[in-house]
Design a protein around this motif. Structure first.
Motif, mmCIF file in Angstrom:
data_model
loop_
_atom_site.group_PDB
_atom_site.id
_atom_site.type_symbol
_atom_site.label_atom_id
_atom_site.label_comp_id
_atom_site.label_asym_id
_atom_site.label_seq_id
_atom_site.Cartn_x
_atom_site.Cartn_y
_atom_site.Cartn_z
ATOM 1 N N TRP A 36 0.866 -1.172 0.000
ATOM 2 C CA TRP A 36 0.000 0.000 0.000
ATOM 3 C C TRP A 36 0.911 1.233 0.000
ATOM 4 C CZ3 TRP A 36 -5.219 0.097 -0.552
ATOM 5 C CH2 TRP A 36 -5.924 -1.097 -0.326
ATOM 6 N N LEU A 37 0.574 2.169 -0.848
ATOM 7 C CA LEU A 37 1.260 3.456 -0.882
ATOM 8 C C LEU A 37 0.188 4.534 -0.859
ATOM 9 C CD1 LEU A 37 2.826 1.328 -3.039
ATOM 10 C CD2 LEU A 37 4.493 3.191 -2.891
ATOM 11 N N ARG A 38 0.568 5.742 -0.481
ATOM 12 C CA ARG A 38 -0.412 6.823 -0.421
ATOM 13 C C ARG A 38 0.183 8.106 -0.976
ATOM 14 N NH1 ARG A 38 -0.806 7.613 6.183
ATOM 15 N NH2 ARG A 38 1.334 8.373 6.534
ATOM 16 N N GLN A 39 -0.707 8.932 -1.461
ATOM 17 C CA GLN A 39 -0.287 10.200 -2.040
ATOM 18 C C GLN A 39 -1.200 11.307 -1.548
ATOM 19 O OE1 GLN A 39 0.052 10.138 -6.312
ATOM 20 N NE2 GLN A 39 1.413 11.909 -6.297
ATOM 21 N N ALA A 40 -0.623 12.210 -0.793
ATOM 22 C CA ALA A 40 -1.346 13.382 -0.314
ATOM 23 C C ALA A 40 -1.213 14.494 -1.354
ATOM 24 C CB ALA A 40 -0.783 13.830 1.017
ATOM 25 N N PRO A 41 -2.127 15.451 -1.343
ATOM 26 C CA PRO A 41 -2.057 16.549 -2.324
ATOM 27 C C PRO A 41 -0.707 17.256 -2.276
ATOM 28 C CG PRO A 41 -4.152 16.587 -1.186
ATOM 29 C CD PRO A 41 -3.311 15.558 -0.485
ATOM 30 N N GLY A 42 -0.107 17.402 -3.451
ATOM 31 C CA GLY A 42 1.161 18.111 -3.540
ATOM 32 C C GLY A 42 2.373 17.316 -3.107
ATOM 33 N N GLU A 43 2.173 16.060 -2.774
ATOM 34 C CA GLU A 43 3.293 15.243 -2.326
ATOM 35 C C GLU A 43 3.491 14.043 -3.239
ATOM 36 O OE1 GLU A 43 2.576 16.230 2.439
ATOM 37 O OE2 GLU A 43 3.009 14.183 1.774
ATOM 38 N N GLU A 44 4.657 13.429 -3.127
ATOM 39 C CA GLU A 44 4.922 12.238 -3.905
ATOM 40 C C GLU A 44 4.247 11.027 -3.250
ATOM 41 O OE1 GLU A 44 9.257 13.363 -5.866
ATOM 42 O OE2 GLU A 44 9.082 11.717 -4.434
ATOM 43 N N ARG A 45 4.042 10.001 -4.072
ATOM 44 C CA ARG A 45 3.467 8.763 -3.565
ATOM 45 C C ARG A 45 4.468 8.104 -2.618
ATOM 46 N NH1 ARG A 45 0.233 5.424 -7.997
ATOM 47 N NH2 ARG A 45 -0.390 7.580 -8.326
ATOM 48 N N ALA A 46 4.002 7.743 -1.430
ATOM 49 C CA ALA A 46 4.898 7.261 -0.382
ATOM 50 C C ALA A 46 4.486 5.876 0.100
ATOM 51 C CB ALA A 46 4.900 8.234 0.787
ATOM 52 N N PHE A 47 5.483 5.107 0.463
ATOM 53 C CA PHE A 47 5.280 3.747 0.966
ATOM 54 C C PHE A 47 4.540 3.775 2.301
ATOM 55 C CE2 PHE A 47 6.144 -0.619 1.777
ATOM 56 C CZ PHE A 47 6.502 -0.720 3.118
ATOM 57 N N GLU A 89 -3.105 13.795 9.237
ATOM 58 C CA GLU A 89 -1.985 13.677 8.302
ATOM 59 C C GLU A 89 -2.000 12.363 7.523
ATOM 60 O OE1 GLU A 89 -1.835 14.445 11.564
ATOM 61 O OE2 GLU A 89 -0.043 13.563 12.515
ATOM 62 N N ASP A 90 -2.910 11.454 7.853
ATOM 63 C CA ASP A 90 -3.082 10.239 7.052
ATOM 64 C C ASP A 90 -3.949 10.489 5.821
ATOM 65 O OD1 ASP A 90 -3.340 8.441 10.127
ATOM 66 O OD2 ASP A 90 -1.619 8.458 8.752
#
Length: 124
Positions: A36-47, A89-90
């Motif tokens: 699972w990875l996640r991407q917040a607005p304006g940020e890169e996709r993160a593990f 922040e999640d």
């Protein structure tokens, strides 16, 4: 070819829980590590988390360790992410991804198949 479909996202208050699902079709998911990875607005996709094809090995980002649990049911061709004690922040779009390798990875470019993502919003 593996098609992945995430579900279970939504809006939750801080401190709440959600359970994400990643269902596979096309080919069995049981041969692949899944992350699972996640991407917040304006940020890169993160593990966020990863699980081996047997489920025996898992890996978590420090930011979610102790709050999130990744698991899989190979008979149902599905991987889950149980998210507890959610924080604002999640908030992000959460993606599941499968890798044609036996090795877990935290690197997004090493994953071969991706779902479309599911939105998770945590309000304060």
């Amino acid at each position: 070819q593996v098609q992945l479909l995430e579900s279970g996202g939504g809006l939750v208050q801080a401190g709440g829980s959600l359970r994400l699902s990643c269902a596979a079709s096309g080919r069995t998911l049981s041969n692949y590590p899944v992350a699972w990875l996640r991407q917040a607005p304006g940020e890169e996709r993160a593990f966020v988390a990863a699980i081996s094809w047997t489920g025996a090995r898992t890996d978590y980002a420090d930011s979610v360790k102790g709050r999130f649990t990744i698991s899989r049911d190979n008979a149902k061709n599905t991987v889950f992410l149980q998210m507890n004690s959610l924080k604002p922040e999640d908030t992000a779009v959460f993606f599941c991804a499968a890798r044609v390798s036996a090795v877990l990875s935290r690197l997004r470019h090493e994953y071969n198949y991706w779902g479309q993502g599911t939105q998770v919003t945590v309000s304060s």
